[in-house]
Design a protein around this motif. Structure first.
Motif, mmCIF file in Angstrom:
data_model
loop_
_atom_site.group_PDB
_atom_site.id
_atom_site.type_symbol
_atom_site.label_atom_id
_atom_site.label_comp_id
_atom_site.label_asym_id
_atom_site.label_seq_id
_atom_site.Cartn_x
_atom_site.Cartn_y
_atom_site.Cartn_z
ATOM 1 N N HIS A 146 41.673 -59.513 28.545
ATOM 2 C CA HIS A 146 42.826 -58.628 28.355
ATOM 3 C C HIS A 146 43.146 -57.869 29.639
ATOM 4 O O HIS A 146 44.316 -57.767 30.033
ATOM 5 N N ARG A 147 42.111 -57.342 30.304
ATOM 6 C CA ARG A 147 42.353 -56.611 31.550
ATOM 7 C C ARG A 147 42.983 -57.514 32.604
ATOM 8 O O ARG A 147 43.882 -57.096 33.344
ATOM 9 N N ALA A 148 42.493 -58.760 32.671
ATOM 10 C CA ALA A 148 43.059 -59.693 33.650
ATOM 11 C C ALA A 148 44.532 -59.959 33.355
ATOM 12 O O ALA A 148 45.365 -60.013 34.269
ATOM 13 N N HIS A 149 44.874 -60.097 32.071
ATOM 14 C CA HIS A 149 46.270 -60.335 31.707
ATOM 15 C C HIS A 149 47.138 -59.114 32.011
ATOM 16 O O HIS A 149 48.271 -59.256 32.487
ATOM 17 N N VAL A 150 46.605 -57.918 31.725
ATOM 18 C CA VAL A 150 47.368 -56.701 32.016
ATOM 19 C C VAL A 150 47.618 -56.578 33.515
ATOM 20 O O VAL A 150 48.732 -56.269 33.954
ATOM 21 N N GLN A 151 46.591 -56.835 34.314
ATOM 22 C CA GLN A 151 46.751 -56.754 35.766
ATOM 23 C C GLN A 151 47.752 -57.784 36.267
ATOM 24 O O GLN A 151 48.524 -57.518 37.188
ATOM 25 N N ILE A 263 42.895 -68.745 44.522
ATOM 26 C CA ILE A 263 43.228 -69.084 45.912
ATOM 27 C C ILE A 263 44.647 -68.632 46.240
ATOM 28 O O ILE A 263 44.908 -68.065 47.307
ATOM 29 N N ARG A 264 45.571 -68.872 45.313
ATOM 30 C CA ARG A 264 46.965 -68.493 45.554
ATOM 31 C C ARG A 264 47.099 -66.991 45.770
ATOM 32 O O ARG A 264 47.824 -66.538 46.665
ATOM 33 N N GLU A 265 46.397 -66.201 44.958
ATOM 34 C CA GLU A 265 46.471 -64.748 45.110
ATOM 35 C C GLU A 265 45.887 -64.312 46.447
ATOM 36 O O GLU A 265 46.426 -63.419 47.114
ATOM 37 N N ALA A 266 44.783 -64.946 46.858
ATOM 38 C CA ALA A 266 44.170 -64.594 48.144
ATOM 39 C C ALA A 266 45.105 -64.943 49.302
ATOM 40 O O ALA A 266 45.241 -64.176 50.267
ATOM 41 N N VAL A 267 45.768 -66.098 49.214
ATOM 42 C CA VAL A 267 46.705 -66.504 50.269
ATOM 43 C C VAL A 267 47.910 -65.571 50.291
ATOM 44 O O VAL A 267 48.389 -65.163 51.358
ATOM 45 N N ARG A 268 48.406 -65.213 49.109
ATOM 46 C CA ARG A 268 49.549 -64.297 49.043
ATOM 47 C C ARG A 268 49.194 -62.955 49.692
ATOM 48 O O ARG A 268 49.981 -62.398 50.471
ATOM 49 N N ASN A 269 48.012 -62.426 49.367
ATOM 50 C CA ASN A 269 47.593 -61.154 49.961
ATOM 51 C C ASN A 269 47.491 -61.258 51.481
ATOM 52 O O ASN A 269 47.928 -60.359 52.210
ATOM 53 N N ALA A 270 46.910 -62.362 51.955
ATOM 54 C CA ALA A 270 46.760 -62.538 53.401
ATOM 55 C C ALA A 270 48.122 -62.631 54.081
ATOM 56 O O ALA A 270 48.344 -62.047 55.151
ATOM 57 N N GLY A 313 45.003 -56.768 43.471
ATOM 58 C CA GLY A 313 44.849 -58.137 42.992
ATOM 59 C C GLY A 313 43.419 -58.629 43.041
ATOM 60 O O GLY A 313 43.067 -59.583 42.347
ATOM 61 N N LEU A 314 42.566 -57.993 43.845
ATOM 62 C CA LEU A 314 41.176 -58.433 43.959
ATOM 63 C C LEU A 314 40.433 -58.315 42.636
ATOM 64 O O LEU A 314 39.637 -59.186 42.285
ATOM 65 N N SER A 315 40.677 -57.242 41.886
ATOM 66 C CA SER A 315 39.973 -57.067 40.615
ATOM 67 C C SER A 315 40.376 -58.149 39.625
ATOM 68 O O SER A 315 39.538 -58.664 38.876
ATOM 69 N N SER A 316 41.652 -58.523 39.612
ATOM 70 C CA SER A 316 42.104 -59.602 38.732
ATOM 71 C C SER A 316 41.446 -60.921 39.122
ATOM 72 O O SER A 316 41.031 -61.704 38.257
ATOM 73 N N MET A 317 41.319 -61.167 40.421
ATOM 74 C CA MET A 317 40.658 -62.380 40.895
ATOM 75 C C MET A 317 39.195 -62.397 40.465
ATOM 76 O O MET A 317 38.668 -63.429 40.017
ATOM 77 N N PHE A 324 34.200 -67.699 34.290
ATOM 78 C CA PHE A 324 33.664 -69.051 34.392
ATOM 79 C C PHE A 324 32.278 -69.058 35.025
ATOM 80 O O PHE A 324 31.809 -70.091 35.491
ATOM 81 N N GLY A 325 31.640 -67.887 35.041
ATOM 82 C CA GLY A 325 30.282 -67.811 35.561
ATOM 83 C C GLY A 325 30.201 -67.858 37.064
ATOM 84 O O GLY A 325 29.131 -68.112 37.619
ATOM 85 N N GLY A 326 31.315 -67.611 37.744
ATOM 86 C CA GLY A 326 31.335 -67.684 39.199
ATOM 87 C C GLY A 326 31.214 -66.324 39.853
ATOM 88 O O GLY A 326 30.949 -65.312 39.204
ATOM 89 N N SER A 327 31.415 -66.308 41.159
ATOM 90 C CA SER A 327 31.329 -65.066 41.918
ATOM 91 C C SER A 327 32.413 -65.052 42.983
ATOM 92 O O SER A 327 32.867 -66.106 43.441
ATOM 93 N N LEU A 328 32.834 -63.855 43.353
ATOM 94 C CA LEU A 328 33.840 -63.676 44.397
ATOM 95 C C LEU A 328 33.320 -62.647 45.386
ATOM 96 O O LEU A 328 32.882 -61.568 44.993
ATOM 97 N N GLU A 329 33.363 -62.999 46.654
ATOM 98 C CA GLU A 329 32.871 -62.118 47.715
ATOM 99 C C GLU A 329 33.980 -61.907 48.741
ATOM 100 O O GLU A 329 34.598 -62.872 49.204
ATOM 101 N N VAL A 330 34.229 -60.654 49.068
ATOM 102 C CA VAL A 330 35.245 -60.314 50.065
ATOM 103 C C VAL A 330 34.550 -59.627 51.233
ATOM 104 O O VAL A 330 33.874 -58.613 51.057
ATOM 105 N N THR A 331 34.702 -60.199 52.418
ATOM 106 C CA THR A 331 34.154 -59.584 53.628
ATOM 107 C C THR A 331 35.306 -59.303 54.585
ATOM 108 O O THR A 331 36.160 -60.162 54.815
ATOM 109 N N SER A 332 35.330 -58.091 55.119
ATOM 110 C CA SER A 332 36.418 -57.706 56.011
ATOM 111 C C SER A 332 36.016 -56.473 56.803
ATOM 112 O O SER A 332 35.181 -55.679 56.353
#
Length: 351
Positions: A146-151, A263-270, A313-317, A324-332
């Protein structure tokens, strides 16, 4: 309560800690993944004690009844879901606890009928608590969805405002000016109407682009083709290099769709916020996992600071990936670019 029940309740109370310790040892012997997590193991011990108290209460109805509403099952369900552990792990632990308690009951109780009655009662208690934990597990995951859909709705709202608001608002103002000048100057009116047409054309183009982006999912097509099409539609002002290694047949369709959206959201942000000179997308696929990264050489940011409007958008990602049991890491770092890295486990089956 007859003397046999009294002896059984007294024995269970006397052996509380022995049962809990044996339960923990059995989990280790069975290599249950819960023993690797100190928090999960502590919850298992607390839950075992709570179940023993409820069992004794059912055998000795004089005290105030204790039930699964003590909150422990709900805590366990949420903890398992937040750490992306399979419910099957908890089922196995429940079966281990049942066997551990019944072994002690067998030592205390000499009446087979009484032992069967205890087993039936214990089975009911364990099933109720497993059900409560499953409800909490499911509720946690549904809340995340639900949070992902709201975001996502908020993001679409921002897109509509930022990308269409200016052009449509400008067209409205120009049309009012054209109406004002119409009686006096045909030349000025024609120029204003041309500007109106240009603004509305841009708005229509944005609507088409956004509609494509909302519909543009993988749908069984090669991921590289879809990403290339997507970057073209995003109308980025920087070159995007797309590299894909491995066989995409290992990626189930439902995983491919979500991976593409991240990936699309990350590219859009970049493309919008990094002021990068170049963006690189890399996807590596093996039978057991897909790893995607989006790297830019832009201005970067301090990851220790609270999220800004540009980074919401990072929280939605993260929510999408975790489902799906995965992980997301942002380094900057400031002036050092940004790297978004996504890992998603795969079932190891060709589609």
């Amino acid at each position: 309560m007859d003397s046999a029940d009294a002896m059984l309740v007294s024995g269970l109370r006397r052996y509380h800690e022995r049962i809990v310790a044996q339960f923990a040892r059995s989990l280790r012997q069975e290599r249950n993944p819960l023993v690797a997590d100190p928090v999960a193991l502590r919850q298992c011990r607390e839950h075992a004690r709570s179940i023993l108290v409820e069992l004794e209460t059912c055998l000795d109805p004089a005290p105030q009844p204790v039930s699964a509403t003590d909150g422990i099952p709900a805590q366990i369900g949420e903890t398992r879901a937040s750490s992306l552990q399979s419910p099957g792990i908890s089922f196995a632990a429940a079966a281990t606890l049942f066997s551990t308690i019944m072994r002690t009951v067998g030592e205390i109780c000499t009446d087979p009928e009484q032992a069967i009655a205890v087993a039936v009662t214990l089975n009911r208690i364990v099933n109720q608590r497993v059900g409560a934990a499953l409800m909490s597990y499911s509720r946690y995951l549904l809340d995340n969805v639900h949070r992902a859909h709201v975001q996502e709705r908020f993001r679409i709202g921002r897109e509509l405002h930022d990308r269409l608001g200016n052009d449509v608002g400008a067209a409205l103002q120009l049309s009012r000016l054209a109406a004002f000048y119409l009686p006096d100057s045909q030349e000025r009116t024609d120029a204003l109407l041309q500007d109106v047409s240009t603004s509305l054309s841009r708005a229509v183009g944005e609507i088409r682009t956004m509609t494509f982006q909302l519909r543009s999912l993988v749908g069984g097509r090669p991921l590289k083709d879809v990403l290339t099409e997507c970057t073209d539609q995003l109308a980025l002002t920087v070159p995007v290099d797309i590299r894909l290694q491995g066989d995409e047949c290992w990626i189930p369709d439902y995983v491919g769709e979500e991976l593409f959206l991240v990936i699309r959201e990350a590219v859009r942000n970049a493309g919008r916020h990094s002021a990068a000179a170049r963006i690189q997308i890399t996807v590596v696929v093996t039978p057991t996992e897909a790893v995607a990264s989006v790297v830019d050489d832009g201005v970067g940011f301090d990851t220790s600071l609270p999220p800004t409007a540009e980074r919401t958008g990072l929280s939605s990602m993260q929510e999408r990936v975790r489902l799906f049991g995965g992980s997301l890491e942002v380094t900057s770092e400031p002036d050092a670019g940004t790297r978004v890295r996504v890992r998603v486990p795969l079932p190891g089956e060709r589609r």
